[in-house]
Design a protein around this motif. Structure first.
Motif, PDB file in Angstrom:
ATOM      1  N   GLU A 144      -0.595   8.303 -12.125  1.00 12.52           N
ATOM      2  CA  GLU A 144      -1.668   8.420 -11.127  1.00 12.52           C
ATOM      3  C   GLU A 144      -2.727   7.340 -11.332  1.00 12.52           C
ATOM      4  N   LEU A 145      -3.047   7.043 -12.580  1.00 10.21           N
ATOM      5  CA  LEU A 145      -3.989   5.951 -12.855  1.00 10.21           C
ATOM      6  C   LEU A 145      -3.396   4.602 -12.432  1.00 10.21           C
ATOM      7  N   PHE A 146      -2.097   4.460 -12.632  1.00 13.27           N
ATOM      8  CA  PHE A 146      -1.388   3.251 -12.175  1.00 13.27           C
ATOM      9  C   PHE A 146      -1.495   3.114 -10.649  1.00 13.27           C
ATOM     10  N   GLU A 147      -1.326   4.240  -9.914  1.00 10.30           N
ATOM     11  CA  GLU A 147      -1.416   4.206  -8.451  1.00 10.30           C
ATOM     12  C   GLU A 147      -2.800   3.744  -7.985  1.00 10.30           C
ATOM     13  N   ILE A 148      -3.826   4.269  -8.621  1.00 11.93           N
ATOM     14  CA  ILE A 148      -5.193   3.896  -8.220  1.00 11.93           C
ATOM     15  C   ILE A 148      -5.475   2.438  -8.564  1.00 11.93           C
ATOM     16  N   LYS A 149      -4.986   1.991  -9.717  1.00 13.29           N
ATOM     17  CA  LYS A 149      -5.190   0.588 -10.097  1.00 13.29           C
ATOM     18  C   LYS A 149      -4.541  -0.340  -9.071  1.00 13.29           C
ATOM     19  N   ASN A 150      -3.299  -0.068  -8.732  1.00 16.25           N
ATOM     20  CA  ASN A 150      -2.605  -0.909  -7.758  1.00 16.25           C
ATOM     21  C   ASN A 150      -3.288  -0.877  -6.399  1.00 16.25           C
ATOM     22  N   ILE A 197       0.839  -1.206   0.000  1.00 15.01           N
ATOM     23  CA  ILE A 197       0.000   0.000   0.000  1.00 15.01           C
ATOM     24  C   ILE A 197       0.872   1.254   0.000  1.00 15.01           C
ATOM     25  N   LYS A 198       0.643   2.122  -0.972  1.00 13.63           N
ATOM     26  CA  LYS A 198       1.371   3.384  -1.076  1.00 13.63           C
ATOM     27  C   LYS A 198       0.443   4.555  -0.743  1.00 13.63           C
ATOM     28  N   ASN A 199       1.053   5.672  -0.432  1.00 12.95           N
ATOM     29  CA  ASN A 199       0.280   6.874  -0.126  1.00 12.95           C
ATOM     30  C   ASN A 199      -0.163   7.532  -1.434  1.00 12.95           C
ATOM     31  N   ILE A 200      -1.441   7.511  -1.706  1.00 14.77           N
ATOM     32  CA  ILE A 200      -1.955   8.096  -2.954  1.00 14.77           C
ATOM     33  C   ILE A 200      -2.789   9.350  -2.667  1.00 14.77           C
ATOM     34  N   THR A 201      -2.515  10.001  -1.553  1.00 13.42           N
ATOM     35  CA  THR A 201      -3.297  11.174  -1.150  1.00 13.42           C
ATOM     36  C   THR A 201      -3.264  12.271  -2.203  1.00 13.42           C
ATOM     37  N   ASN A 202      -2.081  12.569  -2.739  1.00 16.85           N
ATOM     38  CA  ASN A 202      -1.973  13.641  -3.737  1.00 16.85           C
ATOM     39  C   ASN A 202      -2.774  13.311  -4.990  1.00 16.85           C
ATOM     40  N   THR A 203      -2.723  12.065  -5.400  1.00 17.19           N
ATOM     41  CA  THR A 203      -3.500  11.643  -6.579  1.00 17.19           C
ATOM     42  C   THR A 203      -4.994  11.825  -6.331  1.00 17.19           C
ATOM     43  N   LEU A 204      -5.445  11.451  -5.144  1.00 18.63           N
ATOM     44  CA  LEU A 204      -6.875  11.583  -4.832  1.00 18.63           C
ATOM     45  C   LEU A 204      -7.287  13.046  -4.723  1.00 18.63           C
ATOM     46  N   ASN A 205      -6.382  13.888  -4.245  1.00 16.94           N
ATOM     47  CA  ASN A 205      -6.685  15.329  -4.195  1.00 16.94           C
ATOM     48  C   ASN A 205      -6.873  15.889  -5.600  1.00 16.94           C
ATOM     49  N   ARG A 206      -6.037  15.440  -6.533  1.00 20.42           N
ATOM     50  CA  ARG A 206      -6.197  15.885  -7.936  1.00 20.42           C
ATOM     51  C   ARG A 206      -7.500  15.347  -8.530  1.00 20.42           C
ATOM     52  N   LEU A 207      -7.831  14.122  -8.167  1.00 20.17           N
ATOM     53  CA  LEU A 207      -9.090  13.541  -8.648  1.00 20.17           C
ATOM     54  C   LEU A 207     -10.289  14.305  -8.085  1.00 20.17           C
ATOM     55  N   LYS A 208     -10.172  14.663  -6.821  1.00 21.79           N
ATOM     56  CA  LYS A 208     -11.247  15.425  -6.168  1.00 21.79           C
ATOM     57  C   LYS A 208     -11.473  16.773  -6.860  1.00 21.79           C
ATOM     58  N   GLN A 209     -10.383  17.345  -7.348  1.00 18.64           N
ATOM     59  CA  GLN A 209     -10.474  18.633  -8.059  1.00 18.64           C
ATOM     60  C   GLN A 209     -10.853  18.463  -9.528  1.00 18.64           C
TER      61      GLN A 209
END
Length: 479
Positions: free
Chosen positions: A85-91, A65-77
């Motif tokens: 970033e899509l790779f992070e969410i897939k994993n 498990i990696k920290n994907i907080t920044n990716t989710l913040n961009r998704l939220k925006q």
């Protein structure tokens, strides 16, 4: 002491680390939640013993498990995510589904762990169902993209086989136009994927919370197993009881030196308890051990004792020997008074635990004794529990429980002096303190308010090889 325990809480995921960093005490109004948390640890311990392979699998997935907080913040925006970033969410989705699969095998019900299945996310980001922990903008997302890429491949083959420089330049320009079209189509696909993933943002965040809380709960259970910690009983009578209480940090240090750790037992059934004893007697260690275990209990941990019966409090406050603040120009006594002001405000609003370790040691004994008596009389007016250590005599307050550190009370000083001189040489005291500590009895025994504090200072000076002339003068003056 606290930092040692926190470091022993071995969370694995970044979200478990965050939960650990945000641990707070359960106050009286949250007593039921505290009871639930202790029950969850009990269930987790029993489950760990029966399903060790399943927990190994869960913790193996935790490691991924990696920290994907920044990716989710961009998704939220509502930004278009890039391929990384899509790779992070897939994993994350693949790993989470594995955790869920194993968690369900445990058949335990924890109300704050609410995993959401992310099969739809995995399918979205793995359209070819290859089940690989990689990601690219797959041709399956768009026939147009497939056509563009085929054209690009054909041009590249022509470039590779062409020998005329002018034709190669024309082919390269044609390829560049195709690449621009490919990037535009990939951007369109990434935007479409990001829009779809936005609908799963709440589920992903819920899983992040659940992973963090499960990680911390497993770490709490493992800590309890490692140190044979126990689930305390809870009372509503403002009482604190510990039997054979230990401090794991100190126990670990002594164990590494092949020395025995002596647990303490204490029964606090009145508003004020006073621990007396000579210097070097272990009063500070006892108080900090009690405060540490109370703090852990209030934070939803098992405690390091054989038995415990505790009440839920609103705060835990300790004033110890490290209060001096040189940067602010405060003496130890000045710093103690400022902290005491905070406590008096707090105890008027809430019921807590207050530990005063050798309070007023920075002033003269007469005023220190009077101030200590005044504080005790004042504290009696409120419902907080106070534990106060002192080496002063004649505190003599009614309706107070008195304990005394056994210390060197039962030691043959003459025999110990001969042993120290034999082991380290007459007059050489560099290792004398270590030998002396081995004979120190740190247990607490209940005494009456008339019991005098042991006068061991002169004997300790003699044992440690202080000049005999000074010791003899002090001895004569004391008599």
């Amino acid at each position: 002491m606290k930092s040692f325990i926190i470091n022993e809480v071995n969370t694995i995921t970044p979200y478990g680390e965050k939960e650990k960093a945000n641990i707070k005490i359960y106050k009286k109004e949250n007593s039921e939640k505290l009871i639930k948390e202790l029950n969850y640890i009990e269930n987790m311990i029993n489950s760990l013993k029966e399903n060790d392979m399943v927990y190994d699998n869960i913790q193996y997935e935790f490691c991924k498990i990696k920290n994907i907080t920044n990716t989710l913040n961009r998704l939220k925006q509502k930004n278009a995510l890039d391929e990384i970033e899509l790779f992070e969410i897939k994993n994350f989705a693949i790993n989470t589904n594995e955790i869920i699969k194993n968690y369900l095998k445990l058949n335990i019900n924890i109300d704050y762990i609410n995993f959401k299945n992310l099969d739809a996310v995995v399918k979205m980001l793995d359209p070819d169902e290859l089940n690989l922990t990689t990601f690219q903008i797959y041709g399956a997302y768009s026939k147009k993209l497939l056509h563009i890429r085929q054209n690009k491949l054909n041009i590249e083959k022509k470039i590779f086989s062409e020998t005329d420089k002018d034709n190669i330049e024309k082919l390269k320009q044609e390829r560049l136009e195709i690449v621009v079209n490919e990037e535009q189509e990939e951007l369109r696909i990434r935007k479409a994927l990001s829009e779809k993933l936005y609908n799963y943002l709440n589920d992903i965040n819920e899983n992040i919370k659940s992973i963090g809380k499960l990680d911390l709960l497993i770490a709490k259970a493992n800590l309890a197993l490692k140190y044979n910690a126990i689930k305390p009983n809870i009372n509503r009578e403002n009482k604190i009881f510990f039997k054979d209480l230990i401090n794991p940090s100190l126990q670990t240090i002594l164990s590494s030196q092949n020395k025995e750790y002596i647990p303490i037992t204490i029964d606090i059934d009145k508003k004020i308890t006073i621990i007396s004893g000579a210097n070097m007697g272990g009063k500070s260690v006892s108080m900090k051990t009690i405060a540490l275990n109370l703090y852990l209990f209030q934070c939803g941990f098992y405690v390091f004792a054989k038995e415990a019966n505790l009440c839920v409090l609103d705060f835990i406050y300790i004033i110890s020997d490290d209060m001096q603040d040189i940067n602010k120009g405060l003496s130890t006594f000045g710093a103690e008074i400022l902290k005491l002001k905070e406590i008096t405000k707090l105890m008027k609003l809430r019921d807590g635990f207050i530990a005063l370790d050798e309070f007023a040691r920075g002033t003269n004994p007469i005023e220190g004794r009077l101030l200590l008596k005044a504080i005790c009389e004042y504290f009696k007016k409120y419902n907080s529990i106070s534990l106060i250590s002192t080496h002063l005599d004649d505190i003599n307050i009614d309706d107070v429980t008195y304990y005394q550190v056994v210390g060197l009370k039962n030691v043959d000083f003459d025999g110990l002096k001969r042993q120290i001189d034999l082991k380290i040489g007459v007059g050489k005291s560099s290792k004398g303190v270590q030998i002396l500590q081995e004979y120190m009895d740190y247990r607490l025994e209940k005494v009456s308010k008339e019991t005098k504090v042991p006068k061991d200072a002169i004997n300790i000076c003699r044992l440690l090889g202080l000049d005999n002339e000074i010791v003899d003068i002090a001895d004569k003056l004391s008599k």
